[in-house]
Motif scaffolding. Structure first.
Motif, PDB file in Angstrom:
ATOM      1  N   GLN A 167       0.821  -1.169   0.089  1.00 28.02           N
ATOM      2  CA  GLN A 167      -0.038   0.043   0.240  1.00 28.02           C
ATOM      3  C   GLN A 167       0.880   1.120   0.012  1.00 28.02           C
ATOM      4  N   HIS A 168       1.932   1.248   0.735  1.00 26.48           N
ATOM      5  CA  HIS A 168       2.866   2.354   0.849  1.00 26.48           C
ATOM      6  C   HIS A 168       3.708   2.423  -0.484  1.00 26.48           C
ATOM      7  N   HIS A 169       4.286   1.549  -1.134  1.00 24.77           N
ATOM      8  CA  HIS A 169       4.695   1.346  -2.427  1.00 24.77           C
ATOM      9  C   HIS A 169       4.000   2.225  -3.502  1.00 24.77           C
ATOM     10  N   GLY A 170       2.412   1.611  -3.369  1.00 22.97           N
ATOM     11  CA  GLY A 170       1.577   2.178  -4.299  1.00 22.97           C
ATOM     12  C   GLY A 170       1.349   3.549  -4.198  1.00 22.97           C
ATOM     13  N   ARG A 171       1.531   4.367  -2.966  1.00 19.37           N
ATOM     14  CA  ARG A 171       1.453   5.828  -2.803  1.00 19.37           C
ATOM     15  C   ARG A 171       2.525   6.769  -3.521  1.00 19.37           C
ATOM     16  N   LEU A 172       3.718   5.953  -3.623  1.00 22.55           N
ATOM     17  CA  LEU A 172       4.886   6.529  -4.309  1.00 22.55           C
ATOM     18  C   LEU A 172       4.432   6.902  -5.786  1.00 22.55           C
ATOM     19  N   THR A 173       4.790   8.183  -6.137  1.00 23.52           N
ATOM     20  CA  THR A 173       4.719   8.694  -7.505  1.00 23.52           C
ATOM     21  C   THR A 173       5.560   7.786  -8.406  1.00 23.52           C
ATOM     22  N   PRO A 174       5.079   7.527  -9.759  1.00 25.05           N
ATOM     23  CA  PRO A 174       5.793   6.573 -10.661  1.00 25.05           C
ATOM     24  C   PRO A 174       7.201   6.898 -10.700  1.00 25.05           C
ATOM     25  N   SER A 175       7.626   8.156 -10.511  1.00 25.90           N
ATOM     26  CA  SER A 175       9.089   8.216 -10.537  1.00 25.90           C
ATOM     27  C   SER A 175       9.575   7.848  -9.453  1.00 25.90           C
ATOM     28  N   GLN A 176       9.048   8.045  -8.305  1.00 28.95           N
ATOM     29  CA  GLN A 176       9.600   7.619  -6.952  1.00 28.95           C
ATOM     30  C   GLN A 176       9.766   6.007  -7.063  1.00 28.95           C
ATOM     31  N   GLN A 177       8.793   5.294  -7.758  1.00 32.04           N
ATOM     32  CA  GLN A 177       8.714   3.806  -7.760  1.00 32.04           C
ATOM     33  C   GLN A 177       9.821   3.603  -8.667  1.00 32.04           C
ATOM     34  N   GLN A 178      10.163   4.189  -9.553  1.00 35.43           N
ATOM     35  CA  GLN A 178      11.400   3.926 -10.271  1.00 35.43           C
ATOM     36  C   GLN A 178      12.547   4.165  -9.692  1.00 35.43           C
ATOM     37  N   ASP A 179      12.603   4.898  -8.790  1.00 34.63           N
ATOM     38  CA  ASP A 179      13.943   5.320  -7.947  1.00 34.63           C
ATOM     39  C   ASP A 179      14.053   4.167  -7.290  1.00 34.63           C
ATOM     40  N   PHE A 180      12.923   3.655  -6.537  1.00 35.50           N
ATOM     41  CA  PHE A 180      12.826   2.665  -5.633  1.00 35.50           C
ATOM     42  C   PHE A 180      13.509   1.492  -6.234  1.00 35.50           C
ATOM     43  N   ARG A 181      13.054   1.084  -7.253  1.00 30.45           N
ATOM     44  CA  ARG A 181      13.495  -0.001  -8.128  1.00 30.45           C
ATOM     45  C   ARG A 181      15.016   0.077  -8.434  1.00 30.45           C
ATOM     46  N   VAL A 182      15.402   1.167  -8.967  1.00 34.62           N
ATOM     47  CA  VAL A 182      16.760   1.274  -9.207  1.00 34.62           C
ATOM     48  C   VAL A 182      17.741   0.975  -8.059  1.00 34.62           C
ATOM     49  N   PHE A 183      17.268   1.739  -7.067  1.00 30.00           N
ATOM     50  CA  PHE A 183      18.111   1.611  -5.578  1.00 30.00           C
ATOM     51  C   PHE A 183      17.955   0.434  -5.152  1.00 30.00           C
ATOM     52  N   ALA A 184      16.944  -0.508  -5.284  1.00 31.09           N
ATOM     53  CA  ALA A 184      16.957  -1.721  -4.599  1.00 31.09           C
ATOM     54  C   ALA A 184      17.945  -2.764  -5.563  1.00 31.09           C
ATOM     55  N   ARG A 185      17.772  -2.636  -6.819  1.00 27.54           N
ATOM     56  CA  ARG A 185      18.583  -3.268  -7.789  1.00 27.54           C
ATOM     57  C   ARG A 185      20.012  -3.026  -7.511  1.00 27.54           C
ATOM     58  N   TRP A 186      20.362  -1.983  -7.329  1.00 27.03           N
ATOM     59  CA  TRP A 186      21.888  -1.552  -6.659  1.00 27.03           C
ATOM     60  C   TRP A 186      22.258  -2.213  -5.752  1.00 27.03           C
ATOM     61  N   PHE A 187      21.695  -2.072  -4.412  1.00 26.62           N
ATOM     62  CA  PHE A 187      21.969  -2.616  -3.292  1.00 26.62           C
ATOM     63  C   PHE A 187      21.828  -4.100  -3.269  1.00 26.62           C
ATOM     64  N   ARG A 188      20.979  -4.738  -4.383  1.00 27.28           N
ATOM     65  CA  ARG A 188      20.779  -6.118  -4.720  1.00 27.28           C
ATOM     66  C   ARG A 188      22.164  -6.821  -5.332  1.00 27.28           C
ATOM     67  N   GLY A 189      22.936  -5.790  -5.824  1.00 31.59           N
ATOM     68  CA  GLY A 189      24.167  -6.490  -6.330  1.00 31.59           C
ATOM     69  C   GLY A 189      25.126  -6.707  -5.065  1.00 31.59           C
ATOM     70  N   ALA A 190      25.077  -6.357  -3.866  1.00 32.43           N
ATOM     71  CA  ALA A 190      25.725  -6.683  -2.704  1.00 32.43           C
ATOM     72  C   ALA A 190      25.221  -7.822  -1.950  1.00 32.43           C
ATOM     73  N   GLY A 191      24.137  -8.531  -2.619  1.00 32.67           N
ATOM     74  CA  GLY A 191      23.402  -9.500  -1.661  1.00 32.67           C
ATOM     75  C   GLY A 191      22.474  -9.040  -0.873  1.00 32.67           C
ATOM     76  N   TYR A 192      21.855  -7.850  -1.075  1.00 35.14           N
ATOM     77  CA  TYR A 192      21.274  -7.071  -0.294  1.00 35.14           C
ATOM     78  C   TYR A 192      19.965  -6.955  -0.674  1.00 35.14           C
ATOM     79  N   THR A 193      19.023  -8.045  -0.427  1.00 33.52           N
ATOM     80  CA  THR A 193      17.640  -8.210  -1.168  1.00 33.52           C
ATOM     81  C   THR A 193      16.495  -7.695  -0.067  1.00 33.52           C
ATOM     82  N   LEU A 194      15.556  -7.359  -0.701  1.00 37.13           N
ATOM     83  CA  LEU A 194      14.208  -6.677  -0.052  1.00 37.13           C
ATOM     84  C   LEU A 194      13.581  -8.187   0.679  1.00 37.13           C
TER      85      LEU A 194
END
Length: 287
Positions: A255-282
């Protein structure tokens, strides 16, 4: 961004740390800029949800969690809403920030947070092993020196119960001034000039990866380190999960993720993917 990160990876130089000129952010213009950046439409909104999602498995219903240097409580409000059955204590040295925090909590309908004024290097009035969790998000760079950094993490370890939850995150210091400028000015079209200046100073004030890691050793052997790949833009020290993400909590996260704007959701995905490269997964799946 990749160009700057690759140059960081290859660089052998080291930049000297430049501490914040004002160790307590109490200037009205700075406070206003920081509050706006973390608001619903702000450039930092997606990071607050990202860290709140990672912190949630560390917190059990009914527990007491201390947030060091909570600032205007944008991050704390997000975490408290995802964990309505826990009790949070937000500590900050700035009276102005605490007033903004009260406004943030009231605006978001948060009722499970207590705010107190205090110094995170000396947690006076908090007994040993009194907290089930201790968190600190993007505030360590405000400390004056490594002695204050060690004191803060030592105090966190003192007030934490055995087996409690730990989540500390902050910038790591880049090796190149051009990388600092790139990150500070990259979004200058959607952030205030005051915030851009403060952002650059925060990057200059960041502790090095080694300095952060040495201080984090005071938190105990059970705390793991995660670093954004190629360069330490962000460094996380986190204890192991203490509960699974239940269905109700995952629903809240979505629900909280859905309240982010489309650009914020894109930033969230990019940031999560960057950290995921360190083995840090959601700890849960998001769109």
């Amino acid at each position: 961004m990749l160009f700057h990160l690759l140059l960081e990876r290859l660089s052998r130089q080291e930049l000297a740390r430049e501490p914040e000129p004002q160790l307590i952010m109490d200037d009205p213009l700075q406070v206003a800029a920081f509050v706006a950046s973390g608001g619903e439409e702000g450039v930092l909104a997606f990071t607050h949800l990202y860290h709140a999602v990672h912190m949630t498995p560390l917190i059990r219903p009914g527990e007491r969690v201390l947030d060091l240097a909570c600032g205007p409580a944008n991050q704390l409000a997000q975490l408290a809403l995802l964990n309505p059955d826990a009790h949070f204590i937000g500590l900050d040295a700035s009276a102005n920030m605490l007033q903004r925090a009260r406004d943030t909590l009231a605006r978001n309908g948060v009722h499970n947070v207590e705010l107190v004024r205090g110094d995170m290097t000396r947690l006076q009035g908090i007994d040993d092993a009194a907290m089930d969790g201790v968190i600190c998000t993007m505030s360590l760079h405000h400390l004056p020196d490594r002695a204050a950094l060690r004191a803060t993490l030592g105090e966190a370890g003192r007030v934490l119960k055995p087996g409690g939850g730990i989540y500390f995150v902050d910038f790591g210091r880049f090796k190149r001034a051009s990388t600092q400028r790139f990150f500070a000015f990259d979004r200058r079209d959607c952030q205030s000039a005051q915030f851009t200046r403060d952002y650059l100073q925060s990057l200059k004030a960041a502790f090095s990866l080694q300095e952060l890691s040495e201080a984090a050793a005071l938190l105990g052997a059970g705390v793991r380190r995660y670093v954004t790949p190629l360069a330490p833009f962000m460094v996380v020290f986190k204890s192991a999960a203490r509960r699974p993400m239940d269905v109700a909590t995952e629903r809240l996260v979505r629900q909280h993720h859905g309240r982010l704007t489309p650009s914020q959701q894109q930033d969230f995905r990019v940031f999560a993917r960057w950290f995921r490269g360190a083995g840090y997964t959601l700890p849960c799946t998001l769109p």
